[in-house]
Enzyme design. Structure first.
Site, PDB file in Angstrom:
ATOM      1  N   GLU A 242      16.258   0.124  -0.886  1.00 53.14           N
ATOM      2  CA  GLU A 242      15.061  -0.483  -1.491  1.00 53.14           C
ATOM      3  C   GLU A 242      14.436   0.597  -2.376  1.00 53.14           C
ATOM      4  OE1 GLU A 242      11.888  -1.428   1.281  1.00 53.14           O
ATOM      5  OE2 GLU A 242      10.898  -2.788  -0.121  1.00 53.14           O
TER       6      GLU A 242
ATOM      7  N   ASP B 223      10.289 -11.460   1.956  1.00 61.03           N
ATOM      8  CA  ASP B 223       9.832 -10.162   2.479  1.00 61.03           C
ATOM      9  C   ASP B 223       8.440 -10.256   3.129  1.00 61.03           C
ATOM     10  OD1 ASP B 223      10.277  -7.516   3.107  1.00 61.03           O
ATOM     11  OD2 ASP B 223      10.114  -6.739   1.077  1.00 61.03           O
TER      12      ASP B 223
HETATM   13  N1  ADE Z   1       7.961  -3.636   6.384  1.00 62.59           N
HETATM   14  C1  ADE Z   1       7.463  -4.764   5.883  1.00 62.59           C
HETATM   15  N2  ADE Z   1       7.920  -4.958   4.640  1.00 62.59           N
HETATM   16  C2  ADE Z   1       8.749  -3.932   4.352  1.00 62.59           C
HETATM   17  C3  ADE Z   1       9.538  -3.565   3.239  1.00 62.59           C
HETATM   18  N3  ADE Z   1       9.584  -4.290   2.116  1.00 62.59           N
HETATM   19  N4  ADE Z   1      10.249  -2.432   3.306  1.00 62.59           N
HETATM   20  C4  ADE Z   1      10.202  -1.682   4.402  1.00 62.59           C
HETATM   21  N5  ADE Z   1       9.485  -1.965   5.474  1.00 62.59           N
HETATM   22  C5  ADE Z   1       8.769  -3.100   5.464  1.00 62.59           C
HETATM   23 ZN    ZN Z   2      11.524  -6.063   4.260  1.00 67.46          ZN
END
Ligand code: ADE
Ligand code: ZN
Length: 337
Positions: free
Chosen positions: A197, A275
């Site tokens: 990410e 998400d």
């Molecule tokens: N916790 C909640 N959303 C998240 C994300 N997008 N990346 C990492 N941890 C998270």
């Molecule tokens: Zn996430």
């Protein structure tokens, strides 16, 4: 396209239930629990949802979840989410929760688990939305704490299907959790991990090779490494991509530059997910709408993403086949005069 997306049967595979806490509900729960929020009103809270990176968001996300105190609070949170997606043709969900975010505030594992799970059961009965519940380890904490959390989950294998890894990715590589994932695998849980990410392609390799995950959450950074793309394609490893999250957290600077078209072109097994919809401005349909334009508003590509969501689900093949048949029937309906 909006109405096509609205009717398209689909699954959600990357959703943090604590990230569905809408500002209005946050204020209601704060009042119910006698908590004073550091914001005057909903508008002031929403004005704070302006993030430059994952960590900015996580600070508000952990602060927000402080209003969740009782089993009823967790039930109400989950039920509100299910009511929303019952109007979005969502047929199946595999959702995350963060027990350590609650344990450290003195909230018992079972308080969160039972509240969330009982709402999911009601959602299955009333809306026919099937579900799986995945417990995430917070990667900014150490592996020992993850082990202690896994121990708690062992008594609840009837309610928890898998374990995941979330929170601050940078400097918290998957390798840090190799032992606890090995134990979770041995216990028969499905395995997923956020990787790539904000972190580098190496974290995706680690999630595959060291954690031996069944799905990668996000995985955007794979596009930086052609050999990794080839491997993910060869293995048809699912990636749970989250478009609105990516733009809100500045993983992608503009939706026009989102790598999704290239990912599909390369043959990656990508799915679309929301998400933390209360923080990022949209639930599942809004995420499909957000990427429709960069896919040339192609109904066929959107349907492929919906099919991928069922292919990548942790469900029995009989259920998978009938959900995939629903997509086929929907597409036939669209094409008939
Ligand atoms: N916790 C909640 N959303 C998240 C994300 N997008 N990346 C990492 N941890 C998270
Ligand atoms: Zn996430």
């Amino acid at each position: 396209m909006k109405s096509f997306i609205a009717g398209l049967p689909k699954a959600e595979l990357h959703l943090h239930i604590e990230g569905t806490l809408e500002p209005e509900l946050m204020f209601q729960l704060a009042e119910r629990n006698g908590i004073v929020l550091p914001y005057e009103n909903v508008a002031a809270l929403q004005a704070a949802y302006d993030f430059n990176q994952l960590q900015d968001f996580l600070e508000l996300y952990y602060q927000g979840m402080d209003v969740l105190r009782t089993e009823q609070d967790f039930f109400d949170l989950t039920w509100a989410y299910l009511q929303k997606i019952s109007r979005q043709s969502v047929r199946h969900v595999e959702i995350f929760f963060d027990p350590q975010g609650h344990l450290e505030r003195g909230i018992a594992f079972e308080t969160a688990l039972n509240g969330i799970h009982s709402a999911l059961v009601k959602g299955e009965q009333e809306y026919h939305i099937s579900f799986g519940l995945i417990m995430c380890f917070l990667r900014h904490l150490d592996e020992e704490e993850a082990f202690a959390t896994l121990e708690m989950a062992l008594a609840h294998k009837d309610k928890i299907i898998g374990v995941g890894l979330d929170s601050s990715e940078k400097d918290n590589p998957p390798a840090k959790f190799q032992q606890v994932f090995a134990k979770a695998r041995h216990e028969g849980f499905w395995l997923v991990a956020h990787a790539g990410e904000e972190g580098p392609p190496e974290y995706i390799y680690e999630a595959l090779d060291l954690l031996k995950v069944d799905r990668i959450d996000h995985g955007n950074a794979s596009m930086l490494d052609p050999a990794l793309v080839k491997r993910l394609v060869d293995e048809q490893m699912p990636l749970t991509v989250c478009p609105l999250s990516n733009t809100r957290l500045c993983v992608v600077d503009d939706m026009k530059h989102h790598p999704l078209p290239q990912m599909l072109e390369a043959g990656l097994n990508v799915t679309i997910n929301s998400d933390d919809p209360a923080y990022f401005g949209g639930y599942l349909n809004e995420n499909y709408e957000a990427i429709s334009g960069i896919l040339g508003n192609s109904a066929e590509l959107l349907a492929q993403l919906a099919r991928n969501s069922f292919s990548a689900s942790f469900i029995e093949d009989t259920q998978r086949d009938s959900l995939l048949a629903e997509v086929d029937a929907y597409m036939q309906e669209q094409n008939s005069p």
